[in-house]
Design a protein around this motif. Structure first.
Motif, PDB file in Angstrom:
ATOM      1  N   LEU A 103     -48.297 -28.696  -6.823  1.00  0.00           N
ATOM      2  CA  LEU A 103     -48.448 -29.720  -7.849  1.00  0.00           C
ATOM      3  C   LEU A 103     -48.782 -29.147  -9.225  1.00  0.00           C
ATOM      4  O   LEU A 103     -48.323 -29.670 -10.243  1.00  0.00           O
ATOM      5  CB  LEU A 103     -49.536 -30.718  -7.411  1.00  0.00           C
ATOM      6  N   SER A 104     -49.577 -28.095  -9.275  1.00  0.00           N
ATOM      7  CA  SER A 104     -49.915 -27.501 -10.577  1.00  0.00           C
ATOM      8  C   SER A 104     -48.671 -26.952 -11.269  1.00  0.00           C
ATOM      9  O   SER A 104     -48.488 -27.113 -12.488  1.00  0.00           O
ATOM     10  CB  SER A 104     -50.948 -26.382 -10.399  1.00  0.00           C
ATOM     11  N   GLU A 105     -47.793 -26.289 -10.494  1.00  0.00           N
ATOM     12  CA  GLU A 105     -46.557 -25.756 -11.074  1.00  0.00           C
ATOM     13  C   GLU A 105     -45.644 -26.885 -11.543  1.00  0.00           C
ATOM     14  O   GLU A 105     -45.022 -26.791 -12.615  1.00  0.00           O
ATOM     15  CB  GLU A 105     -45.833 -24.881 -10.059  1.00  0.00           C
ATOM     16  N   ALA A 106     -45.567 -27.965 -10.747  1.00  0.00           N
ATOM     17  CA  ALA A 106     -44.743 -29.110 -11.146  1.00  0.00           C
ATOM     18  C   ALA A 106     -45.289 -29.744 -12.423  1.00  0.00           C
ATOM     19  O   ALA A 106     -44.517 -30.115 -13.326  1.00  0.00           O
ATOM     20  CB  ALA A 106     -44.707 -30.136 -10.013  1.00  0.00           C
ATOM     21  N   GLY A 165     -38.395 -40.788 -20.255  1.00  0.00           N
ATOM     22  CA  GLY A 165     -39.169 -41.695 -19.415  1.00  0.00           C
ATOM     23  C   GLY A 165     -39.501 -41.106 -18.053  1.00  0.00           C
ATOM     24  O   GLY A 165     -40.663 -41.135 -17.629  1.00  0.00           O
ATOM     25  N   PRO A 166     -38.511 -40.566 -17.324  1.00  0.00           N
ATOM     26  CA  PRO A 166     -38.816 -39.944 -16.030  1.00  0.00           C
ATOM     27  C   PRO A 166     -39.819 -38.799 -16.130  1.00  0.00           C
ATOM     28  O   PRO A 166     -40.681 -38.646 -15.253  1.00  0.00           O
ATOM     29  CB  PRO A 166     -37.445 -39.457 -15.552  1.00  0.00           C
ATOM     30  N   PHE A 167     -39.721 -37.991 -17.168  1.00  0.00           N
ATOM     31  CA  PHE A 167     -40.680 -36.898 -17.325  1.00  0.00           C
ATOM     32  C   PHE A 167     -42.084 -37.441 -17.595  1.00  0.00           C
ATOM     33  O   PHE A 167     -43.083 -36.902 -17.092  1.00  0.00           O
ATOM     34  CB  PHE A 167     -40.256 -35.961 -18.455  1.00  0.00           C
ATOM     35  N   LEU A 168     -42.199 -38.499 -18.408  1.00  0.00           N
ATOM     36  CA  LEU A 168     -43.512 -39.077 -18.682  1.00  0.00           C
ATOM     37  C   LEU A 168     -44.124 -39.651 -17.408  1.00  0.00           C
ATOM     38  O   LEU A 168     -45.320 -39.450 -17.132  1.00  0.00           O
ATOM     39  CB  LEU A 168     -43.385 -40.166 -19.750  1.00  0.00           C
ATOM     40  N   GLN A 169     -43.326 -40.358 -16.634  1.00  0.00           N
ATOM     41  CA  GLN A 169     -43.837 -40.925 -15.383  1.00  0.00           C
ATOM     42  C   GLN A 169     -44.281 -39.826 -14.422  1.00  0.00           C
ATOM     43  O   GLN A 169     -45.351 -39.931 -13.795  1.00  0.00           O
ATOM     44  CB  GLN A 169     -42.759 -41.794 -14.738  1.00  0.00           C
ATOM     45  N   ALA A 170     -43.463 -38.787 -14.298  1.00  0.00           N
ATOM     46  CA  ALA A 170     -43.828 -37.691 -13.394  1.00  0.00           C
ATOM     47  C   ALA A 170     -45.074 -36.966 -13.895  1.00  0.00           C
ATOM     48  O   ALA A 170     -45.941 -36.587 -13.090  1.00  0.00           O
ATOM     49  CB  ALA A 170     -42.652 -36.712 -13.279  1.00  0.00           C
ATOM     50  N   HIS A 171     -45.184 -36.788 -15.184  1.00  0.00           N
ATOM     51  CA  HIS A 171     -46.352 -36.102 -15.738  1.00  0.00           C
ATOM     52  C   HIS A 171     -47.626 -36.898 -15.495  1.00  0.00           C
ATOM     53  O   HIS A 171     -48.678 -36.326 -15.148  1.00  0.00           O
ATOM     54  CB  HIS A 171     -46.145 -35.874 -17.232  1.00  0.00           C
ATOM     55  N   ILE A 172     -47.564 -38.211 -15.675  1.00  0.00           N
ATOM     56  CA  ILE A 172     -48.743 -39.064 -15.438  1.00  0.00           C
ATOM     57  C   ILE A 172     -49.174 -38.984 -13.983  1.00  0.00           C
ATOM     58  O   ILE A 172     -50.366 -38.826 -13.668  1.00  0.00           O
ATOM     59  CB  ILE A 172     -48.426 -40.516 -15.845  1.00  0.00           C
ATOM     60  N   HIS A 173     -48.213 -39.058 -13.083  1.00  0.00           N
ATOM     61  CA  HIS A 173     -48.532 -39.010 -11.643  1.00  0.00           C
ATOM     62  C   HIS A 173     -49.128 -37.651 -11.260  1.00  0.00           C
ATOM     63  O   HIS A 173     -50.146 -37.588 -10.546  1.00  0.00           O
ATOM     64  CB  HIS A 173     -47.267 -39.283 -10.838  1.00  0.00           C
ATOM     65  N   ALA A 211     -39.527 -29.003 -11.436  1.00  0.00           N
ATOM     66  CA  ALA A 211     -40.634 -29.930 -11.194  1.00  0.00           C
ATOM     67  C   ALA A 211     -40.469 -30.657  -9.869  1.00  0.00           C
ATOM     68  O   ALA A 211     -41.427 -30.804  -9.091  1.00  0.00           O
ATOM     69  CB  ALA A 211     -40.719 -30.929 -12.351  1.00  0.00           C
ATOM     70  N   VAL A 212     -39.252 -31.134  -9.570  1.00  0.00           N
ATOM     71  CA  VAL A 212     -39.003 -31.863  -8.321  1.00  0.00           C
ATOM     72  C   VAL A 212     -39.233 -30.959  -7.119  1.00  0.00           C
ATOM     73  O   VAL A 212     -39.908 -31.343  -6.147  1.00  0.00           O
ATOM     74  CB  VAL A 212     -37.571 -32.435  -8.324  1.00  0.00           C
ATOM     75  N   GLN A 251     -38.442 -51.219 -18.438  1.00  0.00           N
ATOM     76  CA  GLN A 251     -39.706 -51.273 -17.684  1.00  0.00           C
ATOM     77  C   GLN A 251     -39.608 -50.492 -16.384  1.00  0.00           C
ATOM     78  O   GLN A 251     -40.558 -49.865 -15.959  1.00  0.00           O
ATOM     79  CB  GLN A 251     -40.075 -52.740 -17.394  1.00  0.00           C
ATOM     80  N   GLN A 252     -38.446 -50.546 -15.748  1.00  0.00           N
ATOM     81  CA  GLN A 252     -38.247 -49.829 -14.499  1.00  0.00           C
ATOM     82  C   GLN A 252     -37.355 -48.627 -14.748  1.00  0.00           C
ATOM     83  O   GLN A 252     -36.153 -48.752 -14.959  1.00  0.00           O
ATOM     84  CB  GLN A 252     -37.614 -50.748 -13.437  1.00  0.00           C
ATOM     85  N   GLN A 253     -37.950 -47.443 -14.751  1.00  0.00           N
ATOM     86  CA  GLN A 253     -37.223 -46.205 -15.018  1.00  0.00           C
ATOM     87  C   GLN A 253     -36.873 -45.499 -13.705  1.00  0.00           C
ATOM     88  O   GLN A 253     -37.642 -45.552 -12.738  1.00  0.00           O
ATOM     89  CB  GLN A 253     -38.083 -45.272 -15.863  1.00  0.00           C
ATOM     90  N   PRO A 254     -35.706 -44.831 -13.655  1.00  0.00           N
ATOM     91  CA  PRO A 254     -35.413 -44.023 -12.461  1.00  0.00           C
ATOM     92  C   PRO A 254     -36.380 -42.840 -12.384  1.00  0.00           C
ATOM     93  O   PRO A 254     -36.905 -42.375 -13.401  1.00  0.00           O
ATOM     94  CB  PRO A 254     -33.974 -43.565 -12.701  1.00  0.00           C
ATOM     95  N   SER A 255     -36.601 -42.361 -11.185  1.00  0.00           N
ATOM     96  CA  SER A 255     -37.488 -41.216 -11.009  1.00  0.00           C
ATOM     97  C   SER A 255     -36.790 -39.943 -11.478  1.00  0.00           C
ATOM     98  O   SER A 255     -35.563 -39.914 -11.671  1.00  0.00           O
ATOM     99  CB  SER A 255     -37.898 -41.074  -9.542  1.00  0.00           C
ATOM    100  N   LEU A 256     -37.585 -38.892 -11.641  1.00  0.00           N
ATOM    101  CA  LEU A 256     -37.021 -37.616 -12.076  1.00  0.00           C
ATOM    102  C   LEU A 256     -36.026 -37.092 -11.046  1.00  0.00           C
ATOM    103  O   LEU A 256     -34.984 -36.531 -11.400  1.00  0.00           O
ATOM    104  CB  LEU A 256     -38.166 -36.615 -12.278  1.00  0.00           C
ATOM    105  N   LYS A 257     -36.308 -37.293  -9.775  1.00  0.00           N
ATOM    106  CA  LYS A 257     -35.414 -36.824  -8.717  1.00  0.00           C
ATOM    107  C   LYS A 257     -34.099 -37.587  -8.736  1.00  0.00           C
ATOM    108  O   LYS A 257     -33.023 -37.004  -8.534  1.00  0.00           O
ATOM    109  CB  LYS A 257     -36.099 -36.973  -7.358  1.00  0.00           C
ATOM    110  N   GLU A 258     -34.160 -38.894  -8.984  1.00  0.00           N
ATOM    111  CA  GLU A 258     -32.936 -39.700  -9.046  1.00  0.00           C
ATOM    112  C   GLU A 258     -32.058 -39.258 -10.224  1.00  0.00           C
ATOM    113  O   GLU A 258     -30.833 -39.166 -10.079  1.00  0.00           O
ATOM    114  CB  GLU A 258     -33.292 -41.170  -9.184  1.00  0.00           C
TER     115      GLU A 258
END
Length: 372
Positions: free
Chosen positions: A298-301, A322-330, A289-290, A357-364
């Motif tokens: 973006l479609s593949e990610a 959490g990181p997957f949910l945030q990335a999926h929403i974006h 995904a990253v 409340q503050q989650q690390p990103s998927l890349k992090e």
């Protein structure tokens, strides 16, 4: 029975153009042996159909479909029966003459449709797949302080063509380390597993390389046939852990295109080995995904995030949820897909205190994940 019907048809057609008397002047029809006309005609039909004709009942046909062994279209049995027609014999089958008449009518493509339908049904009843290990090449590598043979191995599922194969490249010392680790943990199971011995000379001859190639194929196949070993981390990580480590390094250094190819091969390896629900597999989806996102795919990610969230659907908490949910929403917002379910799920997790409340990103998360 079929031979007699064909015999009558032949003489009926001959009678329209003038009946020929048989030799000897007798007016009675000659006997039609079972082995003459039927064999000739069946052979011709078999040649045109490239298949095997079978006159079975409808019940037999259903049993054959349930017990299908994944035969190709040339091996499928053809049961000629007109759709919607009642059975002409007591056992549910149709006699030869009735089928010939149906094939000669305007719906003469009946047999072709039946072949296509049988093929479609057979695709869902293939024989269980078996994982094969094949050494496709071996090359001698010379470095400053060492010289060794690198073996390239394909993981192939029997009965299926893989457009993008899953591959690994390992040297003798890698196999030796795997053998040593497995013998320490599974001494009883490993007692019957053979491993090629070291040689002091002639390690780089074509004969030695060929023999070791076959030995490594048999070694891996034997290990995979033992349930406990097949599911062990030592055996599984022998295949995909080096790719995960290399892909992580490439991602950290910003070489996303090279990292993407390595993540993709690690994905295929885990898929072939049947470990698509493990934590390593989720990390692989995160890497894909990253890299897809960094390369503006973006479609593949988005698809990788969706697959990961499906695997995490039954889990209330996971470090990557959490990181997957945030990335999926974006990504859903970027590609115009529905993101309401992910937003609601993320909000519920935060309100329940399972997520900060503050989650690390998927890349992090991907960069910080220890891979040893």
């Amino acid at each position: 029975m079929a031979a007699r019907i064909l015999h009558r048809l032949r003489h009926a057609l001959a009678g329209e153009g003038g009946r020929e008397e048989p030799a000897g002047g007798g007016g009675e029809a000659e006997d039609c042996p079972e082995s003459s006309e039927l064999e000739d005609d069946t052979e011709g039909l078999s040649t045109r159909l490239s298949g095997t004709l079978s006159f079975t009942s409808h019940e037999d046909e259903e049993e054959e479909e349930e017990e299908g062994d994944g035969a190709t279209s040339e091996e499928l049995e053809v049961t000629p029966q007109a759709p919607g027609a009642a059975a002409g014999t007591e056992d549910g089958g149709r006699c030869w003459g009735e089928w010939v008449s149906a094939a000669e009518r305007p719906g003469g493509s009946l047999l072709t449709r039946q072949l296509q339908e049988l093929w479609r049904r057979s695709r869902g009843s293939l024989a269980p797949q078996r994982l094969l290990f094949e050494v496709t090449s071996a090359s001698v590598v010379s470095e400053r302080s060492s010289k060794y043979v690198l073996y390239t191995i394909y993981l192939i599922r029997s009965g299926q063509f893989d457009k993008a194969p899953a591959t690994i490249a390992r040297r003798y010392s890698d196999f030796e380390q795997l053998n040593r680790r497995l013998r320490c943990r599974f001494s009883c199971d490993m007692a019957s597993v053979a491993f090629p011995r070291k040689r002091l000379r002639r390690n780089f001859t074509a004969e030695t390389i060929a023999k070791r190639s076959r030995a490594f194929e048999q070694f891996l196949s034997h290990l995979h046939s033992i349930d406990e070993i097949r599911r062990s981390s030592e055996f599984l990580e022998f295949f995909f852990l080096p790719d995960l480590q290399a892909a992580q390094r490439l991602t950290c250094t910003g070489m996303y295109r090279e990292a993407l190819a390595t993540w993709a091969n690690a994905y295929r390896l885990q898929d072939r080995l049947g470990v698509c629900s493990s934590g390593r597999f989720l990390l692989t989806l995160a890497g894909l995904a990253v890299c897809h996102q960094e390369l503006d795919q973006l479609s593949e990610a988005h698809g990788c995030c969706e697959q990961a969230l499906q695997l995490l659907e039954a889990q209330g908490s996971h470090p990557l949820l959490g990181p997957f949910l945030q990335a999926h929403i974006h990504l859903a917002w970027k590609v115009g897909k529905d993101k309401r379910h992910s937003e609601a799920r993320l909000q519920d997790l935060r309100e329940s205190g399972l997520l900060l409340q503050q989650q690390p990103s998927l890349k992090e998360c991907l960069i910080k994940e220890p891979l040893e």
